[in-house]
Design a protein around this motif. Structure first.
Motif, mmCIF file in Angstrom:
data_model
loop_
_atom_site.group_PDB
_atom_site.id
_atom_site.type_symbol
_atom_site.label_atom_id
_atom_site.label_comp_id
_atom_site.label_asym_id
_atom_site.label_seq_id
_atom_site.Cartn_x
_atom_site.Cartn_y
_atom_site.Cartn_z
ATOM 1 N N VAL A 1 -4.462 -3.316 -3.401
ATOM 2 C CA VAL A 1 -4.779 -3.159 -4.467
ATOM 3 C C VAL A 1 -5.998 -1.989 -4.421
ATOM 4 N N TYR A 2 -6.993 -2.366 -3.458
ATOM 5 C CA TYR A 2 -8.196 -1.394 -3.347
ATOM 6 C C TYR A 2 -7.691 -0.260 -2.681
ATOM 7 N N ASN B 1 -4.638 1.454 -2.857
ATOM 8 C CA ASN B 1 -3.869 2.347 -3.934
ATOM 9 C C ASN B 1 -4.774 2.730 -4.925
ATOM 10 N N SER B 2 -5.758 2.029 -5.389
ATOM 11 C CA SER B 2 -6.702 2.364 -6.444
ATOM 12 C C SER B 2 -7.572 3.779 -5.814
ATOM 13 N N ASN C 1 -8.286 2.037 -11.632
ATOM 14 C CA ASN C 1 -9.302 0.961 -11.698
ATOM 15 C C ASN C 1 -8.554 -0.166 -11.198
ATOM 16 N N PRO C 2 -9.185 -0.732 -10.098
ATOM 17 C CA PRO C 2 -8.388 -1.882 -9.517
ATOM 18 C C PRO C 2 -8.545 -3.122 -10.315
ATOM 19 N N LEU D 1 -13.096 -7.965 -5.192
ATOM 20 C CA LEU D 1 -11.878 -8.006 -5.905
ATOM 21 C C LEU D 1 -11.516 -9.574 -5.859
ATOM 22 N N SER E 1 0.978 -1.224 -0.057
ATOM 23 C CA SER E 1 0.103 0.028 0.045
ATOM 24 C C SER E 1 0.995 1.044 0.066
ATOM 25 N N PHE F 1 -5.547 -3.270 -12.555
ATOM 26 C CA PHE F 1 -4.147 -3.907 -11.984
ATOM 27 C C PHE F 1 -4.324 -5.571 -12.142
ATOM 28 N N TRP G 1 1.398 -1.923 -11.966
ATOM 29 C CA TRP G 1 0.869 -3.464 -12.677
ATOM 30 C C TRP G 1 2.121 -3.599 -13.578
#
Length: 235
Positions: free
Chosen positions: A140-141, A143-144, A150-151, A193, A106, A154, A119
């Motif tokens: 991932v979430y 950071n998105s 858009n996760p 996710l 993160s 990624f 990515w």
């Protein structure tokens, strides 16, 4: 990394009953000065003794030589950084004589001079080192939301075939940003996710739910594990 004492005895006792994964925070695989050889020696001694099924760390740097920040610091996504990380991973894998896994972290800042997405950065490093990936879906979430991407892009952008473990966790909403505190239940967007990840993957790596602060009663932890199993298996 002590080799004796009560912690080691407890670790060996657990290992006598269950397979173990070793997850570190101190390799600093993105260090511009290379991987600390003393750290690798200690890690090799531990892995030889414990024989884990997986050894992982984070795709980051953790400070200057002899000046650790005790934090997982993001890397600039540049070609120069790719070259350094690839070299460090080759060095670490050759020394330890095993494939390592690296986790997406993160982050709360980005670099203006980055030349690619997170990515794309991960994909380039994995393809050149054949390392494994530890996919943290909460990261991932987080950071998105913090960096406005858009996760799902990624998930579609990384080599999911290389994922050897998946992490889930809760985070804290600080208003202007999400903070990866591992102190709450997994939120619905992260569960979603996980559902999307399952659709895209052709194998089934182990899942782990991290909870480091404000640890609740056992019932809550058990329910999170049961939800993860239901989401992953679709039953």
């Amino acid at each position: 990394m002590s080799s004796e004492g009560r912690p080691m005895l407890m670790l060996e006792n657990v290992r006598s009953h269950y397979p173990l994964a070793l997850h570190g925070v101190g390799m600093s695989i993105g260090s511009a000065t290379g991987v600390n050889i003393d750290y690798l020696r200690s890690l090799k001694k531990l892995t030889t003794r414990i024989d884990p099924f997986l050894v992982s760390d984070h795709l980051c740097w953790t400070g200057a030589p002899d000046v650790p920040t005790h934090d997982l610091l993001p890397l600039p996504y540049t070609r120069t950084t790719v070259e350094k990380v690839v070299s460090n991973i080759h060095q670490a894998q050759d020394f330890l004589q095993r494939r390592l896994c690296f986790e997406n972290i993160s982050s709360y800042i980005s670099y203006r001079f980055s030349e690619m997405s997170e990515w794309e950065f991960i994909n380039e490093i994995q393809s050149r080192t054949q390392c494994g990936l530890l996919l943290d879906l909460n990261n991932v979430y987080v950071n998105s939301q913090n960096h406005h991407f858009n996760p799902l892009e990624f998930l579609h952008g990384i080599p999911l075939h290389a994922v050897q473990q998946i992490h889930l966790a809760g985070h804290s909403d600080r208003g202007d940003f999400l903070f990866d505190t591992h102190s709450d239940i997994v939120c619905e967007p992260v569960w979603q996710l996980l559902r999307e990840t399952r659709k895209l993957m052709t194998h089934s790596p182990p899942l782990l739910i991290e909870w480091d602060e404000l640890i609740p009663e056992w019932h809550t932890l058990e329910q999170e594990a049961l939800i993860a199993k239901k989401v992953w298996t679709g039953t």
